[in-house]
Design a protein around this motif. Structure first.
Motif, mmCIF file in Angstrom:
data_model
loop_
_atom_site.group_PDB
_atom_site.id
_atom_site.type_symbol
_atom_site.label_atom_id
_atom_site.label_comp_id
_atom_site.label_asym_id
_atom_site.label_seq_id
_atom_site.Cartn_x
_atom_site.Cartn_y
_atom_site.Cartn_z
ATOM 1 N N GLU A 284 0.814 -1.225 0.000
ATOM 2 C CA GLU A 284 0.000 0.000 0.000
ATOM 3 C C GLU A 284 0.843 1.268 0.000
ATOM 4 O O GLU A 284 0.503 2.259 -0.654
ATOM 5 C CB GLU A 284 -0.933 -0.014 1.212
ATOM 6 N N ASP A 285 1.972 1.252 0.713
ATOM 7 C CA ASP A 285 2.787 2.464 0.802
ATOM 8 C C ASP A 285 3.557 2.751 -0.485
ATOM 9 O O ASP A 285 4.132 3.827 -0.651
ATOM 10 C CB ASP A 285 3.764 2.369 1.974
ATOM 11 N N LEU A 286 3.569 1.790 -1.422
ATOM 12 C CA LEU A 286 4.285 1.975 -2.684
ATOM 13 C C LEU A 286 3.359 2.170 -3.877
ATOM 14 O O LEU A 286 3.836 2.444 -4.984
ATOM 15 C CB LEU A 286 5.195 0.771 -2.961
ATOM 16 N N GLN A 287 2.077 2.039 -3.686
ATOM 17 C CA GLN A 287 1.142 2.075 -4.804
ATOM 18 C C GLN A 287 1.182 3.399 -5.562
ATOM 19 O O GLN A 287 1.057 3.424 -6.794
ATOM 20 C CB GLN A 287 -0.275 1.785 -4.315
ATOM 21 N N GLY A 288 1.397 4.487 -4.861
ATOM 22 C CA GLY A 288 1.466 5.789 -5.525
ATOM 23 C C GLY A 288 2.596 5.870 -6.536
ATOM 24 O O GLY A 288 2.458 6.493 -7.598
ATOM 25 N N MET A 289 3.720 5.216 -6.246
ATOM 26 C CA MET A 289 4.854 5.226 -7.168
ATOM 27 C C MET A 289 4.557 4.417 -8.431
ATOM 28 O O MET A 289 5.009 4.752 -9.522
ATOM 29 C CB MET A 289 6.105 4.681 -6.466
ATOM 30 N N PHE A 290 3.787 3.345 -8.284
ATOM 31 C CA PHE A 290 3.417 2.561 -9.459
ATOM 32 C C PHE A 290 2.459 3.346 -10.353
ATOM 33 O O PHE A 290 2.560 3.291 -11.579
ATOM 34 C CB PHE A 290 2.787 1.238 -9.029
ATOM 35 N N TRP A 291 1.517 4.077 -9.755
ATOM 36 C CA TRP A 291 0.610 4.910 -10.558
ATOM 37 C C TRP A 291 1.386 5.966 -11.346
ATOM 38 O O TRP A 291 0.980 6.360 -12.442
ATOM 39 C CB TRP A 291 -0.412 5.606 -9.655
ATOM 40 N N ALA A 292 2.507 6.420 -10.818
ATOM 41 C CA ALA A 292 3.270 7.500 -11.450
ATOM 42 C C ALA A 292 4.317 7.006 -12.437
ATOM 43 O O ALA A 292 5.009 7.822 -13.055
ATOM 44 C CB ALA A 292 3.946 8.343 -10.367
#
Length: 472
Positions: A330-338
């Motif tokens: 969950e804490d890395l999901q934002g980086m995958f979206w970007a």
């Protein structure tokens, strides 16, 4: 030209092979059909690179090494049992060997395989015993000095697609690989594929071409035998709609008021006249035949975003991307979206990135940035990434040498190559018992074996033994 020592890069796709020699074909590889083609016009057979010599592309018959031969139920931990089609796997080794023989010969790359190294791509979730046959062909048929085998998406972090000036590569990225057989969504964390979150849609370029053939044959011309020509028409005319409902309504208007409609002029091989899109207002003679492409231009690619339209019980591409990211920390999901990258021939269609970007923005958390990176030549992206990886000084450490294979057989490859199926600790401790030259095969195959068509062919079939024996 005779090359005695080199590194061969082989992006072995189901539709085309992108191949070259490191330091010579870094930017522009040789691109050849991965098929044996029988031409009706001159009743000749063309193998791989020889297809370019064909003068009449009507009613071609294709024999593909990557062919659908059935389906099996595999258990892909932790996803549970999955009905997994054998389409997209290398099952016709006679055909593949004949194509590779021509590729390594003096007519194309002119390599002495016994003095060369090889980097080759393989399908996602490749079956273990098919991987063993890859190993056998590389070391026993062609006697390469060393080789490395991996999936195309795992090479993308080393390439230019997501590279940013003055910044180190992102540790989190998501690759959408839409190729000939399937479309895969592949998350990569710190250079390794997160296999538990990899998703597949059973839609690729082959299905889109076949669906276009059926649609056109029902509405206008019978094109069921013209796979090559219809694929050319698909690549020339089709686009991804950014507003499907609006474009569909536009196509209901009169042709004079419909900016979407296009006429494609069929090729005339007897007159050496290739197919092309008809220019607006262009007058044609009686010898010209045309195909009117109206809503077919965007309803065919729409299958990627709405597979349910043709009866596939799968989510569309955007929802599949969201489902894949949801399985990641969950804490890395934002980086995958970007950090989303597009590779594969289907992503080259106009409008693909914009449509995907708009749909992903509506599915992503409001506080997440969404960035989609498209390649100028998505068909070559995996190859160029492979070149960048092979040029790194540490590449030899990842490869398996001929001596290691002769000592341990395919266990050497299973130990070194990162794979979707972990190597069991017990089997990794001991040495695989030898079974003929180079420790052929496994002692006992599990129930994930594909049909018998995947068995290695006997020497001498295809076009003779490996190209290394034919080089001076």
């Amino acid at each position: 030209m005779s090359i005695t020592t080199c590194t061969v890069i082989l992006d072995n796709g189901a539709s085309t092979i992108k191949a070259g020699i490191l330091g010579i074909h870094d930017e522009q590889p040789r691109v050849i059909p991965n098929a044996i083609v029988r031409a009706k016009g001159d009743n000749a057979t063309y193998i791989g690179h020889e297809v370019a010599k064909c003068q009449d592309y009507t009613s071609l018959r294709f024999r593909l090494p990557f062919e659908k031969v059935g389906a099996r139920t595999l258990t892909i931990h932790p996803l549970g049992p999955t009905r997994y089609s054998c389409q997209g796997f290398l099952v016709d080794w006679d055909a593949q060997k004949a194509i590779w023989d021509g590729l390594f010969s003096k007519e194309v790359l002119a390599v002495n395989t016994a003095e060369s190294s090889l980097l080759i791509t393989e399908p996602y979730f490749n079956l273990p015993n098919i991987q063993d046959i890859y190993d056998q062909f590389v070391f026993e048929e062609y006697e390469f000095r060393s080789y490395f085998r991996c999936s195309p998406a795992s090479l993308v972090p080393y390439g230019p697609l997501l590279a940013k000036p003055n910044m180190s590569p992102s540790e989190c990225l998501l690759v959408i690989d839409s190729g000939f057989s399937f479309t895969h969504v592949v998350p990569i964390l710190e250079g390794a594929v997160v296999w538990e979150a990899v998703k597949r849609i059973d839609v690729g370029g082959k299905l889109l071409t076949n669906h276009l053939k059926e649609t056109v044959s029902y509405r206008q011309w019978n094109m069921m035998e013209e796979t090559y020509i219809m694929n050319e028409i698909k690549e020339a005319c089709c686009f991804v709609s950014e507003d499907f409902a609006k474009d569909l309504e536009t196509c209901r208007a009169r042709p004079t008021r419909n900016p979407i409609v296009q006429d494609y002029i069929f090729p005339d091989y007897s007159a050496h006249r290739p197919g092309r899109i008809r220019a607006p207002g262009e007058s044609l003679g009686e010898s010209y035949q045309t195909l009117t492409m109206n809503n077919e231009r965007f309803t065919i690619p729409e299958i990627l975003f709405r597979p349910t339209d043709i009866g596939l019980e799968q989510a569309g591409l955007s929802a599949t991307v969201a489902a894949s990211i949801a399985l990641l920390p969950e804490d890395l999901q934002g980086m995958f979206w970007a950090n989303i990258g597009l590779v594969g021939g289907n992503t080259a269609m106009p409008g693909f990135r914009n449509r995907l970007m708009a749909e992903l923005r509506s599915l992503a958390p409001i506080d997440c940035e969404v960035a989609v990176y498209a390649s100028d030549e998505p068909i070559l992206e995996a190859y160029r990434s492979a070149v960048a990886f092979a040029a790194r000084p540490e590449f030899p450490q990842f490869a398996v040498t001929r001596e290691e294979y002769q000592e341990m057989g395919s266990n050497a490859c299973r130990r070194k190559f990162r794979d979707w199926k972990p190597v069991e600790k017990d089997s990794a401790r001991g040495r695989e018992p030898a079974k003929g030259k180079g420790a052929r095969g496994r002692a006992d195959e599990d129930d994930e074996s594909p049909p018998p068509a995947t068995k290695k062919s006997a020497r001498g079939r295809g076009r003779g033994r490996g190209a290394s024996k034919r080089q001076s």
